[in-house]
Design an enzyme around this catalytic site. Structure first.
Site, mmCIF file in Angstrom:
data_model
loop_
_atom_site.group_PDB
_atom_site.id
_atom_site.type_symbol
_atom_site.label_atom_id
_atom_site.label_comp_id
_atom_site.label_asym_id
_atom_site.label_seq_id
_atom_site.Cartn_x
_atom_site.Cartn_y
_atom_site.Cartn_z
ATOM 1 N N ARG A 199 0.830 -1.211 0.000
ATOM 2 C CA ARG A 199 0.000 0.000 0.000
ATOM 3 C C ARG A 199 0.866 1.263 0.000
ATOM 4 O O ARG A 199 0.563 2.239 0.695
ATOM 5 C CB ARG A 199 -0.935 0.047 1.219
ATOM 6 N N SER A 201 -10.548 -0.298 2.862
ATOM 7 C CA SER A 201 -9.804 -0.487 4.122
ATOM 8 C C SER A 201 -9.344 0.870 4.649
ATOM 9 O O SER A 201 -8.680 1.604 3.932
ATOM 10 C CB SER A 201 -8.568 -1.342 3.884
ATOM 11 N N GLU A 261 -4.997 4.410 5.871
ATOM 12 C CA GLU A 261 -4.729 4.079 4.476
ATOM 13 C C GLU A 261 -5.137 5.217 3.516
ATOM 14 O O GLU A 261 -4.312 5.623 2.697
ATOM 15 C CB GLU A 261 -5.452 2.769 4.138
HETATM 16 N N1 EPU Z 1 -10.946 -10.415 10.282
HETATM 17 C C1 EPU Z 1 -11.549 -10.204 11.492
HETATM 18 N N2 EPU Z 1 -12.648 -9.377 11.549
HETATM 19 C C2 EPU Z 1 -13.147 -8.775 10.426
HETATM 20 C C3 EPU Z 1 -12.554 -9.034 9.188
HETATM 21 C C4 EPU Z 1 -11.432 -9.835 9.133
HETATM 22 O O1 EPU Z 1 -11.126 -10.723 12.525
HETATM 23 O O2 EPU Z 1 -14.119 -8.029 10.560
HETATM 24 C C5 EPU Z 1 -9.716 -11.249 10.233
HETATM 25 C C6 EPU Z 1 -9.932 -12.667 9.816
HETATM 26 O O3 EPU Z 1 -9.049 -13.446 10.605
HETATM 27 C C7 EPU Z 1 -9.461 -12.702 8.383
HETATM 28 C C8 EPU Z 1 -8.352 -11.663 8.406
HETATM 29 O O4 EPU Z 1 -8.801 -10.681 9.312
HETATM 30 O O5 EPU Z 1 -8.973 -13.964 8.018
HETATM 31 C C9 EPU Z 1 -8.070 -11.045 7.053
HETATM 32 O O6 EPU Z 1 -9.284 -10.492 6.535
HETATM 33 P P1 EPU Z 1 -9.464 -10.277 4.967
HETATM 34 O O7 EPU Z 1 -9.127 -11.493 4.224
HETATM 35 O O8 EPU Z 1 -10.822 -9.673 4.767
HETATM 36 O O9 EPU Z 1 -8.356 -9.236 4.561
HETATM 37 P P2 EPU Z 1 -7.843 -7.888 5.223
HETATM 38 O O10 EPU Z 1 -6.422 -8.113 5.607
HETATM 39 O O11 EPU Z 1 -8.757 -7.359 6.263
HETATM 40 C C10 EPU Z 1 -6.842 -6.995 2.986
HETATM 41 C C11 EPU Z 1 -6.854 -5.722 2.195
HETATM 42 C C12 EPU Z 1 -8.142 -5.620 1.391
HETATM 43 C C13 EPU Z 1 -8.228 -6.822 0.458
HETATM 44 C C14 EPU Z 1 -8.195 -8.105 1.304
HETATM 45 C C15 EPU Z 1 -8.137 -9.348 0.456
HETATM 46 C C16 EPU Z 1 -5.488 -4.143 3.429
HETATM 47 C C17 EPU Z 1 -5.439 -2.895 4.241
HETATM 48 N N3 EPU Z 1 -6.703 -4.573 3.063
HETATM 49 O O12 EPU Z 1 -7.879 -6.905 3.951
HETATM 50 O O13 EPU Z 1 -8.057 -4.451 0.606
HETATM 51 O O14 EPU Z 1 -9.408 -6.787 -0.321
HETATM 52 O O15 EPU Z 1 -7.002 -8.117 2.123
HETATM 53 O O16 EPU Z 1 -6.886 -9.452 -0.129
HETATM 54 O O17 EPU Z 1 -4.441 -4.706 3.115
HETATM 55 C C18 EPU Z 1 -8.608 -2.118 0.490
HETATM 56 O O18 EPU Z 1 -7.390 -1.895 0.455
HETATM 57 O O19 EPU Z 1 -9.444 -1.180 0.465
HETATM 58 C C19 EPU Z 1 -9.072 -3.489 0.624
HETATM 59 C C20 EPU Z 1 -10.357 -3.786 0.741
#
Ligand code: EPU
Length: 346
Positions: free
Chosen positions: A168, A242, A337
């Site tokens: 990012r 995010s 972000e």
């Molecule tokens: N989780 C929670 N609570 C929640 C959501 C998630 O505990 O409400 C935990 C779960 O353990 C889950 C983990 O967080 O396995 C990861 O969640 P997720 O796969 O949704 O990914 P993220 O790390 O929260 C990142 C990116 C997203 C992207 C997804 C999928 C960043 C800041 N965000 O989210 O990007 O779509 O991975 O690759 O890196 C964006 O940048 O706007 C965005 C949506």
């Protein structure tokens, strides 16, 4: 010939940012070509105005009115270049819609950006934060970025290594008033391996035989289905994706926290560990929180929502409360972000 586009005064930006927070531009114009951009940059320079380049408005927060010139990027166009064997370069103008460009590449059978389906915003915004999802980042296929350099007044081509891409992150985030992205070159291929390892994506295709590999368009559709399950559509629930980056911790900090919170998820990144900020926010009790104006999404705690008439300051206030809470609990300082556009822009 004077290429200056129409420049309007005192224009509402409420519908031009996906958080739909109220803001007005002192001056506003839309550009569809490079000559217009050069003319308008000159116009702003002679008036000593600050400029703000606006793409899809999906990764920024206005804290109030912008007392300068907002330039809306509307340069459109897609073409293939250097096609050889199963490789090709896709050239995209900055005003193209990112998601439509992903579908265009994937339905032509080219691989490389299908995991980035449904990310809101324009092509020009993609390199700023080096968009990434489901195990793929823009920098994995990016060859070069053509930019207008406001410092020198030149149009230049920056090769990918010169863009300093990180998670990012890019040079464009750190020199935000210097470069305006005009077009991207992406190196795609019909045969590069698909990236299907990310948890939810792997689950989606888990029933399939190995020889029965999905097409890039099928992968894009899977990503769309997964995102729609979790991430709110900004048209229905205004948001900026995010709101925080996932923190990357040193091993000793990670081990120390893991002893205290054994259920904390983490993913290795080199010799460090990336912790989902959503998990930290969720465990701190914020998922689904809302007041009368703004709140935290109930299925993805990393997304802040403008429920009803919230301002940019309401959003930032909520983000600050969350940040402090997570910091107190885990000793981790979350980094925001989206870009913050301060109202005292001059
Ligand atoms: N989780 C929670 N609570 C929640 C959501 C998630 O505990 O409400 C935990 C779960 O353990 C889950 C983990 O967080 O396995 C990861 O969640 P997720 O796969 O949704 O990914 P993220 O790390 O929260 C990142 C990116 C997203 C992207 C997804 C999928 C960043 C800041 N965000 O989210 O990007 O779509 O991975 O690759 O890196 C964006 O940048 O706007 C965005 C949506």
């Amino acid at each position: 010939m004077n290429a200056l586009p129409e420049i309007r005064e005192n224009v509402a930006l409420d519908n031009l940012n996906t958080l739909r927070v109220p803001a007005r531009a002192r001056w506003f114009c839309e550009i569809t070509g490079q000559d217009e951009l050069l003319a308008v940059a000159d116009w702003a320079r002679t008036r000593r105005l600050c400029t703000l380049l606006l793409g899809g408005g999906s990764n920024l927060v206005f804290t109030g009115d912008f007392d300068g010139l907002v330039i809306a990027m509307a340069m459109r166009g897609r073409r293939w270049e250097s096609v050889s064997g199963d490789q090709a370069t896709l050239v995209l103008k900055a005003g193209e819609n990112w998601h439509e460009s992903v579908l265009y590449a994937a339905s032509s059978g080219f691989r490389g950006i299908e995991n980035l389906a449904l990310i809101p915003g324009t092509v020009g915004a993609a390199p700023i934060q080096n968009i990434g999802a489901y195990g793929v980042e823009l920098c994995d296929t990016l060859e070069s970025v053509t930019v207008y350099d406001a410092r020198t007044g030149d149009i230049r081509v920056l090769k990918a290594p010169g863009c300093c891409f990180g998670y990012r992150d890019s040079i464009f985030k750190h020199e935000s008033n210097r470069y305006i992205v005009l077009e991207l070159r992406l190196r795609l291929s019909r045969s590069r391996p698909l990236s299907l390892g990310y948890g939810e994506l792997a689950d989606y295709f888990s029933g399939r035989q190995e020889k029965d590999e999905p097409t890039p368009l099928e992968v894009a559709k899977a990503v769309m289905a997964i995102r729609r399950r979790k991430l709110p559509d900004p048209v229905q629930l205004p948001n900026a994706g995010s709101f925080f980056k996932n923190p990357v911790l040193g091993l000793s900090q990670w081990q120390h926290l893991k002893e205290q919170w054994p259920e904390m998820p983490g993913y290795p990144v080199g010799d460090r560990m990336k912790v989902p900020a959503a998990w930290l926010i969720d465990q701190s009790g914020w998922r689904g929180y809302r007041n009368e104006r703004v709140g935290v999404h109930n299925r993805q705690a990393l997304v802040l929502i403008n429920h009803s008439g919230g301002t940019g300051r309401d959003i930032l206030e909520l983000a600050e409360r969350i940040r402090k809470d997570v910091e107190q609990r885990y000793g981790i300082t979350l980094e925001r972000e989206p870009g913050i556009i301060e109202s005292d822009a001059r």
